[in-house]
Design a protein around this motif. Structure first.
Motif, PDB file in Angstrom:
ATOM      1  N   ILE A  35       0.274  -1.379  -0.168  1.00  0.00           N
ATOM      2  CA  ILE A  35       0.121   0.407  -0.059  1.00  0.00           C
ATOM      3  C   ILE A  35       1.346   1.263   0.318  1.00  0.00           C
ATOM      4  O   ILE A  35       0.740   1.930  -0.831  1.00  0.00           O
ATOM      5  CB  ILE A  35      -0.844   0.011   1.289  1.00  0.00           C
ATOM      6  N   ARG A  36       1.755   1.137   0.748  1.00  0.00           N
ATOM      7  CA  ARG A  36       2.742   2.468   1.459  1.00  0.00           C
ATOM      8  C   ARG A  36       3.497   2.549  -0.400  1.00  0.00           C
ATOM      9  O   ARG A  36       3.592   3.274  -0.571  1.00  0.00           O
ATOM     10  CB  ARG A  36       3.173   1.503   1.933  1.00  0.00           C
ATOM     11  N   ASN A  37       3.428   1.757  -1.005  1.00  0.00           N
ATOM     12  CA  ASN A  37       4.921   1.958  -2.349  1.00  0.00           C
ATOM     13  C   ASN A  37       3.622   2.292  -3.284  1.00  0.00           C
ATOM     14  O   ASN A  37       4.325   3.221  -4.309  1.00  0.00           O
ATOM     15  CB  ASN A  37       4.978   0.363  -2.927  1.00  0.00           C
ATOM     16  N   LYS A  38       2.709   1.886  -3.247  1.00  0.00           N
ATOM     17  CA  LYS A  38       2.200   2.053  -4.722  1.00  0.00           C
ATOM     18  C   LYS A  38       1.434   3.824  -4.640  1.00  0.00           C
ATOM     19  O   LYS A  38       1.479   4.344  -5.544  1.00  0.00           O
ATOM     20  CB  LYS A  38       0.768   1.334  -4.352  1.00  0.00           C
ATOM     21  N   GLN A  39       0.972   4.493  -2.774  1.00  0.00           N
ATOM     22  CA  GLN A  39       0.510   6.016  -2.665  1.00  0.00           C
ATOM     23  C   GLN A  39       2.224   6.708  -3.144  1.00  0.00           C
ATOM     24  O   GLN A  39       1.764   7.228  -3.435  1.00  0.00           O
ATOM     25  CB  GLN A  39      -0.003   5.557  -1.241  1.00  0.00           C
ATOM     26  N   MET A  40       3.283   5.943  -1.989  1.00  0.00           N
ATOM     27  CA  MET A  40       4.204   6.426  -2.644  1.00  0.00           C
ATOM     28  C   MET A  40       4.605   6.874  -4.798  1.00  0.00           C
ATOM     29  O   MET A  40       4.549   7.620  -4.901  1.00  0.00           O
ATOM     30  CB  MET A  40       5.524   6.195  -2.249  1.00  0.00           C
ATOM     31  N   GLU A  41       4.080   5.918  -5.694  1.00  0.00           N
ATOM     32  CA  GLU A  41       4.435   5.749  -6.738  1.00  0.00           C
ATOM     33  C   GLU A  41       3.300   7.091  -7.641  1.00  0.00           C
ATOM     34  O   GLU A  41       4.054   8.033  -8.525  1.00  0.00           O
ATOM     35  CB  GLU A  41       4.271   4.404  -7.288  1.00  0.00           C
ATOM     36  N   ILE A  42       1.923   7.051  -7.165  1.00  0.00           N
ATOM     37  CA  ILE A  42       1.099   8.191  -7.794  1.00  0.00           C
ATOM     38  C   ILE A  42       1.066   9.032  -7.195  1.00  0.00           C
ATOM     39  O   ILE A  42       1.451   9.801  -7.633  1.00  0.00           O
ATOM     40  CB  ILE A  42       0.123   7.336  -6.871  1.00  0.00           C
ATOM     41  N   ASP A  43       2.227   9.638  -5.849  1.00  0.00           N
ATOM     42  CA  ASP A  43       2.062  10.644  -5.349  1.00  0.00           C
ATOM     43  C   ASP A  43       3.378  10.907  -5.418  1.00  0.00           C
ATOM     44  O   ASP A  43       2.929  12.583  -6.649  1.00  0.00           O
ATOM     45  CB  ASP A  43       2.714  10.259  -3.769  1.00  0.00           C
ATOM     46  N   VAL A  44       4.545  10.718  -6.086  1.00  0.00           N
ATOM     47  CA  VAL A  44       5.379  11.037  -6.647  1.00  0.00           C
ATOM     48  C   VAL A  44       5.248  11.824  -7.931  1.00  0.00           C
ATOM     49  O   VAL A  44       5.492  12.300  -8.468  1.00  0.00           O
ATOM     50  CB  VAL A  44       7.066  10.280  -6.396  1.00  0.00           C
ATOM     51  N   SER A  45       4.574  10.878  -8.757  1.00  0.00           N
ATOM     52  CA  SER A  45       4.540  10.963 -10.065  1.00  0.00           C
ATOM     53  C   SER A  45       3.665  12.235  -9.788  1.00  0.00           C
ATOM     54  O   SER A  45       3.644  12.307 -11.284  1.00  0.00           O
ATOM     55  CB  SER A  45       3.961   9.643 -11.079  1.00  0.00           C
ATOM     56  N   GLY A  46       2.401  12.848  -9.741  1.00  0.00           N
ATOM     57  CA  GLY A  46       1.480  12.959  -9.808  1.00  0.00           C
ATOM     58  C   GLY A  46       1.935  14.674  -9.175  1.00  0.00           C
ATOM     59  O   GLY A  46       1.567  15.229  -9.934  1.00  0.00           O
TER      60      GLY A  46
END
Length: 251
Positions: A49-60
């Motif tokens: 969950i944390r890795n996916k949120q971080m991925e979405i956060d950074v790319s956005g």
């Protein structure tokens, strides 16, 4: 005692002068607890969950900049991603709960970093000109500035931009007609503070954090001649600048 050579000193705001990341981390902790509760019947780990949120956060951020809606949307998008992945129904009430949780980070009481006032007053007393450069939405960032009474130090030299990058920094330095050999950028982000400063040919002081947002961490593209100092304590800034001036006057 005023310095012989007046410097133009540009400060970042969030996690340089005031706390920011710790509030996001607390909110992320609450988000992870909710996700564990909602997805307890599925084989999804906290790390997933944390890795996916971080991925979405950074790319956005690269697309939308430091818009306030971006962070809560990253929580919702992570929730939707895993809901679809395990075929769990998407609940509008749960989405609304995440929206409220994500926006709550902007309602936290503003807390200054240790030594903020001491550092700013010392630099002003030495005769330097201070500038404030921060990324985000005008209303949110201005509220922080007003609560900390930072206008006393920066007056009208405050720049708030949605996208904080090399182009935005270059515009500030160029339009301000700043003497680059006597200009400094102080900040905690390698991406948005330090690399733009080095690219623009000004001095940079990197305030290293124990826990830094992944978006801020990059491999620096250093020009051939660059001036970079790394510290952990904000109060070291005046001494670094004073020692630099002394070295220059003895050349």
């Amino acid at each position: 005692m005023k310095s012989n050579v007046k410097q133009q000193i540009i400060f970042d705001l969030d996690d340089t002068l005031i706390h920011c990341n710790k509030y996001f981390n607390l909110t992320l902790g609450a988000f992870l607890e909710l996700m564990q509760e909602w997805f307890c019947d599925y084989q999804i780990t906290v790390e997933d969950i944390r890795n996916k949120q971080m991925e979405i956060d950074v790319s956005g951020v690269a697309i939308f900049g430091f818009a306030s809606q971006h962070f809560p949307q990253s929580l919702i998008d992570t929730y939707v991603y895993f809901s679809k992945k395990v075929n769990r129904p998407i609940n509008t009430n749960e989405q609304a709960q995440l929206q409220k949780l994500g926006m709550s980070v902007y309602d936290q009481e503003i807390e200054a970093y240790p030594g903020m006032v001491e550092t700013l007053e010392c630099l002003v007393d030495q005769g330097h000109t201070l500038h404030l450069y921060t990324g985000g939405e005008q209303m949110i960032q201005q509220r922080k500035i007003d609560q900390m009474k930072l206008g006393e130090y920066f007056e009208d030299r405050i720049y708030i931009t949605r996208h904080k990058n090399i182009e935005a920094f270059e515009k500030i330095v160029s339009e301000g007609q700043m003497d680059r050999k006597n200009t400094w950028m102080i900040g905690n982000s390698l991406r948005t503070d330090i690399e733009p400063a080095l690219t623009a040919g000004v001095h940079a002081i990197y305030i290293e954090q124990d826990m830094e947002w992944k978006y801020n961490l990059i491999e620096l593209n250093k020009p051939e001649n660059y001036s970079l100092y790394t510290i952990k304590d904000l109060t070291h800034v005046p001494k670094i600048i004073s020692e630099y001036i002394k070295q220059q006057t003895h050349l």
